[in-house]
Design an enzyme around this catalytic site. Structure first.
Site, short mmCIF file in Angstrom:
data_model
loop_
_atom_site.label_atom_id
_atom_site.label_comp_id
_atom_site.label_asym_id
_atom_site.label_seq_id
_atom_site.Cartn_x
_atom_site.Cartn_y
_atom_site.Cartn_z
CE LYS A 175 -3.91 -2.23 2.27
NZ LYS A 175 -4.86 -2.25 3.39
CG ASP B 168 -7.97 -0.22 3.93
OD1 ASP B 168 -8.77 -1.06 3.46
OD2 ASP B 168 -6.74 -0.29 3.74
P1 NDP Z 1 0.86 -3.88 10.66
O1 NDP Z 1 1.81 -5.01 10.58
O2 NDP Z 1 1.08 -2.66 9.86
O3 NDP Z 1 0.72 -3.41 12.22
C1 NDP Z 1 0.55 -4.33 13.23
C2 NDP Z 1 0.41 -3.62 14.59
O4 NDP Z 1 0.02 -4.62 15.52
C3 NDP Z 1 1.68 -2.98 15.10
O5 NDP Z 1 1.35 -1.80 15.79
C4 NDP Z 1 2.23 -4.05 16.07
O6 NDP Z 1 2.94 -3.49 17.16
C5 NDP Z 1 0.95 -4.64 16.61
N1 NDP Z 1 1.07 -6.03 17.03
C6 NDP Z 1 1.38 -7.10 16.25
N2 NDP Z 1 1.34 -8.22 16.99
C7 NDP Z 1 0.99 -7.86 18.25
C8 NDP Z 1 0.79 -8.56 19.46
N3 NDP Z 1 0.95 -9.89 19.53
N4 NDP Z 1 0.44 -7.86 20.56
C9 NDP Z 1 0.28 -6.53 20.51
N5 NDP Z 1 0.46 -5.79 19.40
C10 NDP Z 1 0.82 -6.46 18.28
O7 NDP Z 1 -0.58 -4.53 10.34
P2 NDP Z 1 -1.84 -3.84 9.67
O8 NDP Z 1 -2.09 -2.55 10.32
O9 NDP Z 1 -1.71 -3.90 8.19
O10 NDP Z 1 -3.03 -4.88 10.03
C11 NDP Z 1 -3.48 -5.01 11.36
C12 NDP Z 1 -4.68 -5.95 11.45
O11 NDP Z 1 -5.80 -5.43 10.74
C13 NDP Z 1 -4.43 -7.35 10.89
O12 NDP Z 1 -4.93 -8.30 11.81
C14 NDP Z 1 -5.21 -7.37 9.61
O13 NDP Z 1 -5.67 -8.68 9.33
C15 NDP Z 1 -6.37 -6.44 9.93
N6 NDP Z 1 -6.95 -5.78 8.74
C16 NDP Z 1 -8.30 -5.87 8.51
C17 NDP Z 1 -8.87 -5.22 7.43
C18 NDP Z 1 -10.34 -5.34 7.18
O14 NDP Z 1 -10.80 -4.90 6.11
N7 NDP Z 1 -11.12 -5.86 8.08
C19 NDP Z 1 -8.07 -4.41 6.49
C20 NDP Z 1 -6.66 -4.36 6.82
C21 NDP Z 1 -6.15 -5.03 7.91
P3 NDP Z 1 4.52 -3.07 17.05
O15 NDP Z 1 4.51 -1.67 16.51
O16 NDP Z 1 4.99 -3.15 18.47
O17 NDP Z 1 5.17 -4.07 16.15
#
Ligand code: NDP
Length: 268
Positions: free
Chosen positions: A68, A104
């Site tokens: 993206k 989104d």
């Molecule tokens: P990113 O990888 O960009 O960001 C992930 C975030 O989650 C980071 O802030 C990370 O923290 C945090 N994180 C990851 N694992 C953990 C954990 N075990 N405990 C706490 N924090 C955690 O992901 P996206 O933003 O692209 O996607 C996030 C979610 O949204 C996904 O589950 C995806 O499937 C969902 N999604 C749903 C959509 C929909 O249309 N319904 C569209 C797009 C996404 P840190 O900064 O510390 O690494």
């Protein structure tokens, strides 16, 4: 009489096999009798995403993880809220130019309408999805706080006027809505923050939304146990698709289309 050429649409991603976008959009094209097809394209390297889009004569595209931001950088013109988010999920070709949008955040806003009025929102997570949601809510004048396990990604939110917390610096408050935008719960049974901390947050909150769809995450189960109104990410996925479809087809969505695309999304 010359026959108009069928239009081609696509979703670029890596991985992309799991995507439900083709079935949603193809159902929409059928509904409006639009001569068009929508396919999946496994794109490993997005450095040439715009060239690939144009060379293949696609009329429109959706872009998913992890492309993206790269797609944003290559667009001829970025429109609307995507400029703030710094990432796009939709390309549309117009007069030879590639216009780019982010649906989104607006899709999320449509999905939470069923909660009624919300003013104060806590977003857990600080990734790309959190950015899209946070700016969409900010544009509507909501008070938005971001809670993330680590500090690094919070700087961007702080610079853009959001209240930011790590797990250690978090100060409990009342929230109308708590959003899980982390991947905790996606393919594990983790909470997006410490369980006791989450219990306390829920005790002071009204609604909970998880961006993850297709399963009940520990986040949503706990919110339900504590009596919050809950919703998973399926409608967010649906509405980002419907908004993209409006850009592709130049037709406003009606109730029938929404139901057709919703049913298509539910198919395996
Ligand atoms: P990113 O990888 O960009 O960001 C992930 C975030 O989650 C980071 O802030 C990370 O923290 C945090 N994180 C990851 N694992 C953990 C954990 N075990 N405990 C706490 N924090 C955690 O992901 P996206 O933003 O692209 O996607 C996030 C979610 O949204 C996904 O589950 C995806 O499937 C969902 N999604 C749903 C959509 C929909 O249309 N319904 C569209 C797009 C996404 P840190 O900064 O510390 O690494």
């Amino acid at each position: 009489m010359s026959k108009s050429l069928s239009e081609k649409f696509v979703i670029f991603g890596n991985p992309v096999e799991h995507s439900k976008s083709p079935q949603m959009h193809n159902a929409g094209f059928d509904h409006f009798s639009i001569d068009a097809s929508y396919e999946k394209y496994l794109l490993e390297d997005a450095k040439k995403i715009k060239k690939i889009f144009l060379d293949n004569k696609f009329s429109g595209a959706n872009i998913t993880v992890p492309h993206k931001e790269t797609a944003f950088a290559q667009a001829d013109e970025v429109i609307g809220i995507a400029k703030k988010i710094g990432a796009v999920n939709t390309y549309v070709k117009e007069n030879g130019k590639v216009l780019a949008y982010n649906t989104d955040g607006p899709g999320f806003l449509k999905a939470i309408e069923s909660f009624g009025e919300v003013k104060k929102v806590l977003i857990i997570g600080a990734g790309g999805t959190a950015r899209a949601i946070a700016f969409a809510l900010q544009e509507q004048g909501k008070e938005v706080s971001i809670l993330n396990r680590s500090k690094e990604k919070l700087a961007f939110f702080k610079e853009n006027g959001f209240v930011t917390y790590t797990w250690d610096s978090f100060r409990l408050d009342h929230f109308d809505l708590v959003v899980n935008s982390t991947s905790a719960g996606l393919s594990d049974d983790l909470y997006p923050c410490n369980k006791t901390q989450l219990e306390n947050i829920f005790l002071n909150s009204v609604n909970a939304f998880d961006c993850i769809y297709g399963k009940e995450t520990p986040f949503l189960s706990l919110a339900k146990e504590e009596g919050l109104k809950t919703k998973d990410g399926e409608d967010m996925l649906l509405y980002q698709g419907i908004l993209a479809f409006e850009y592709f087809s130049k037709k406003p969505a009606n109730k029938t289309l929404i139901e057709i695309m919703r049913n298509a999304l539910k198919k395996d």
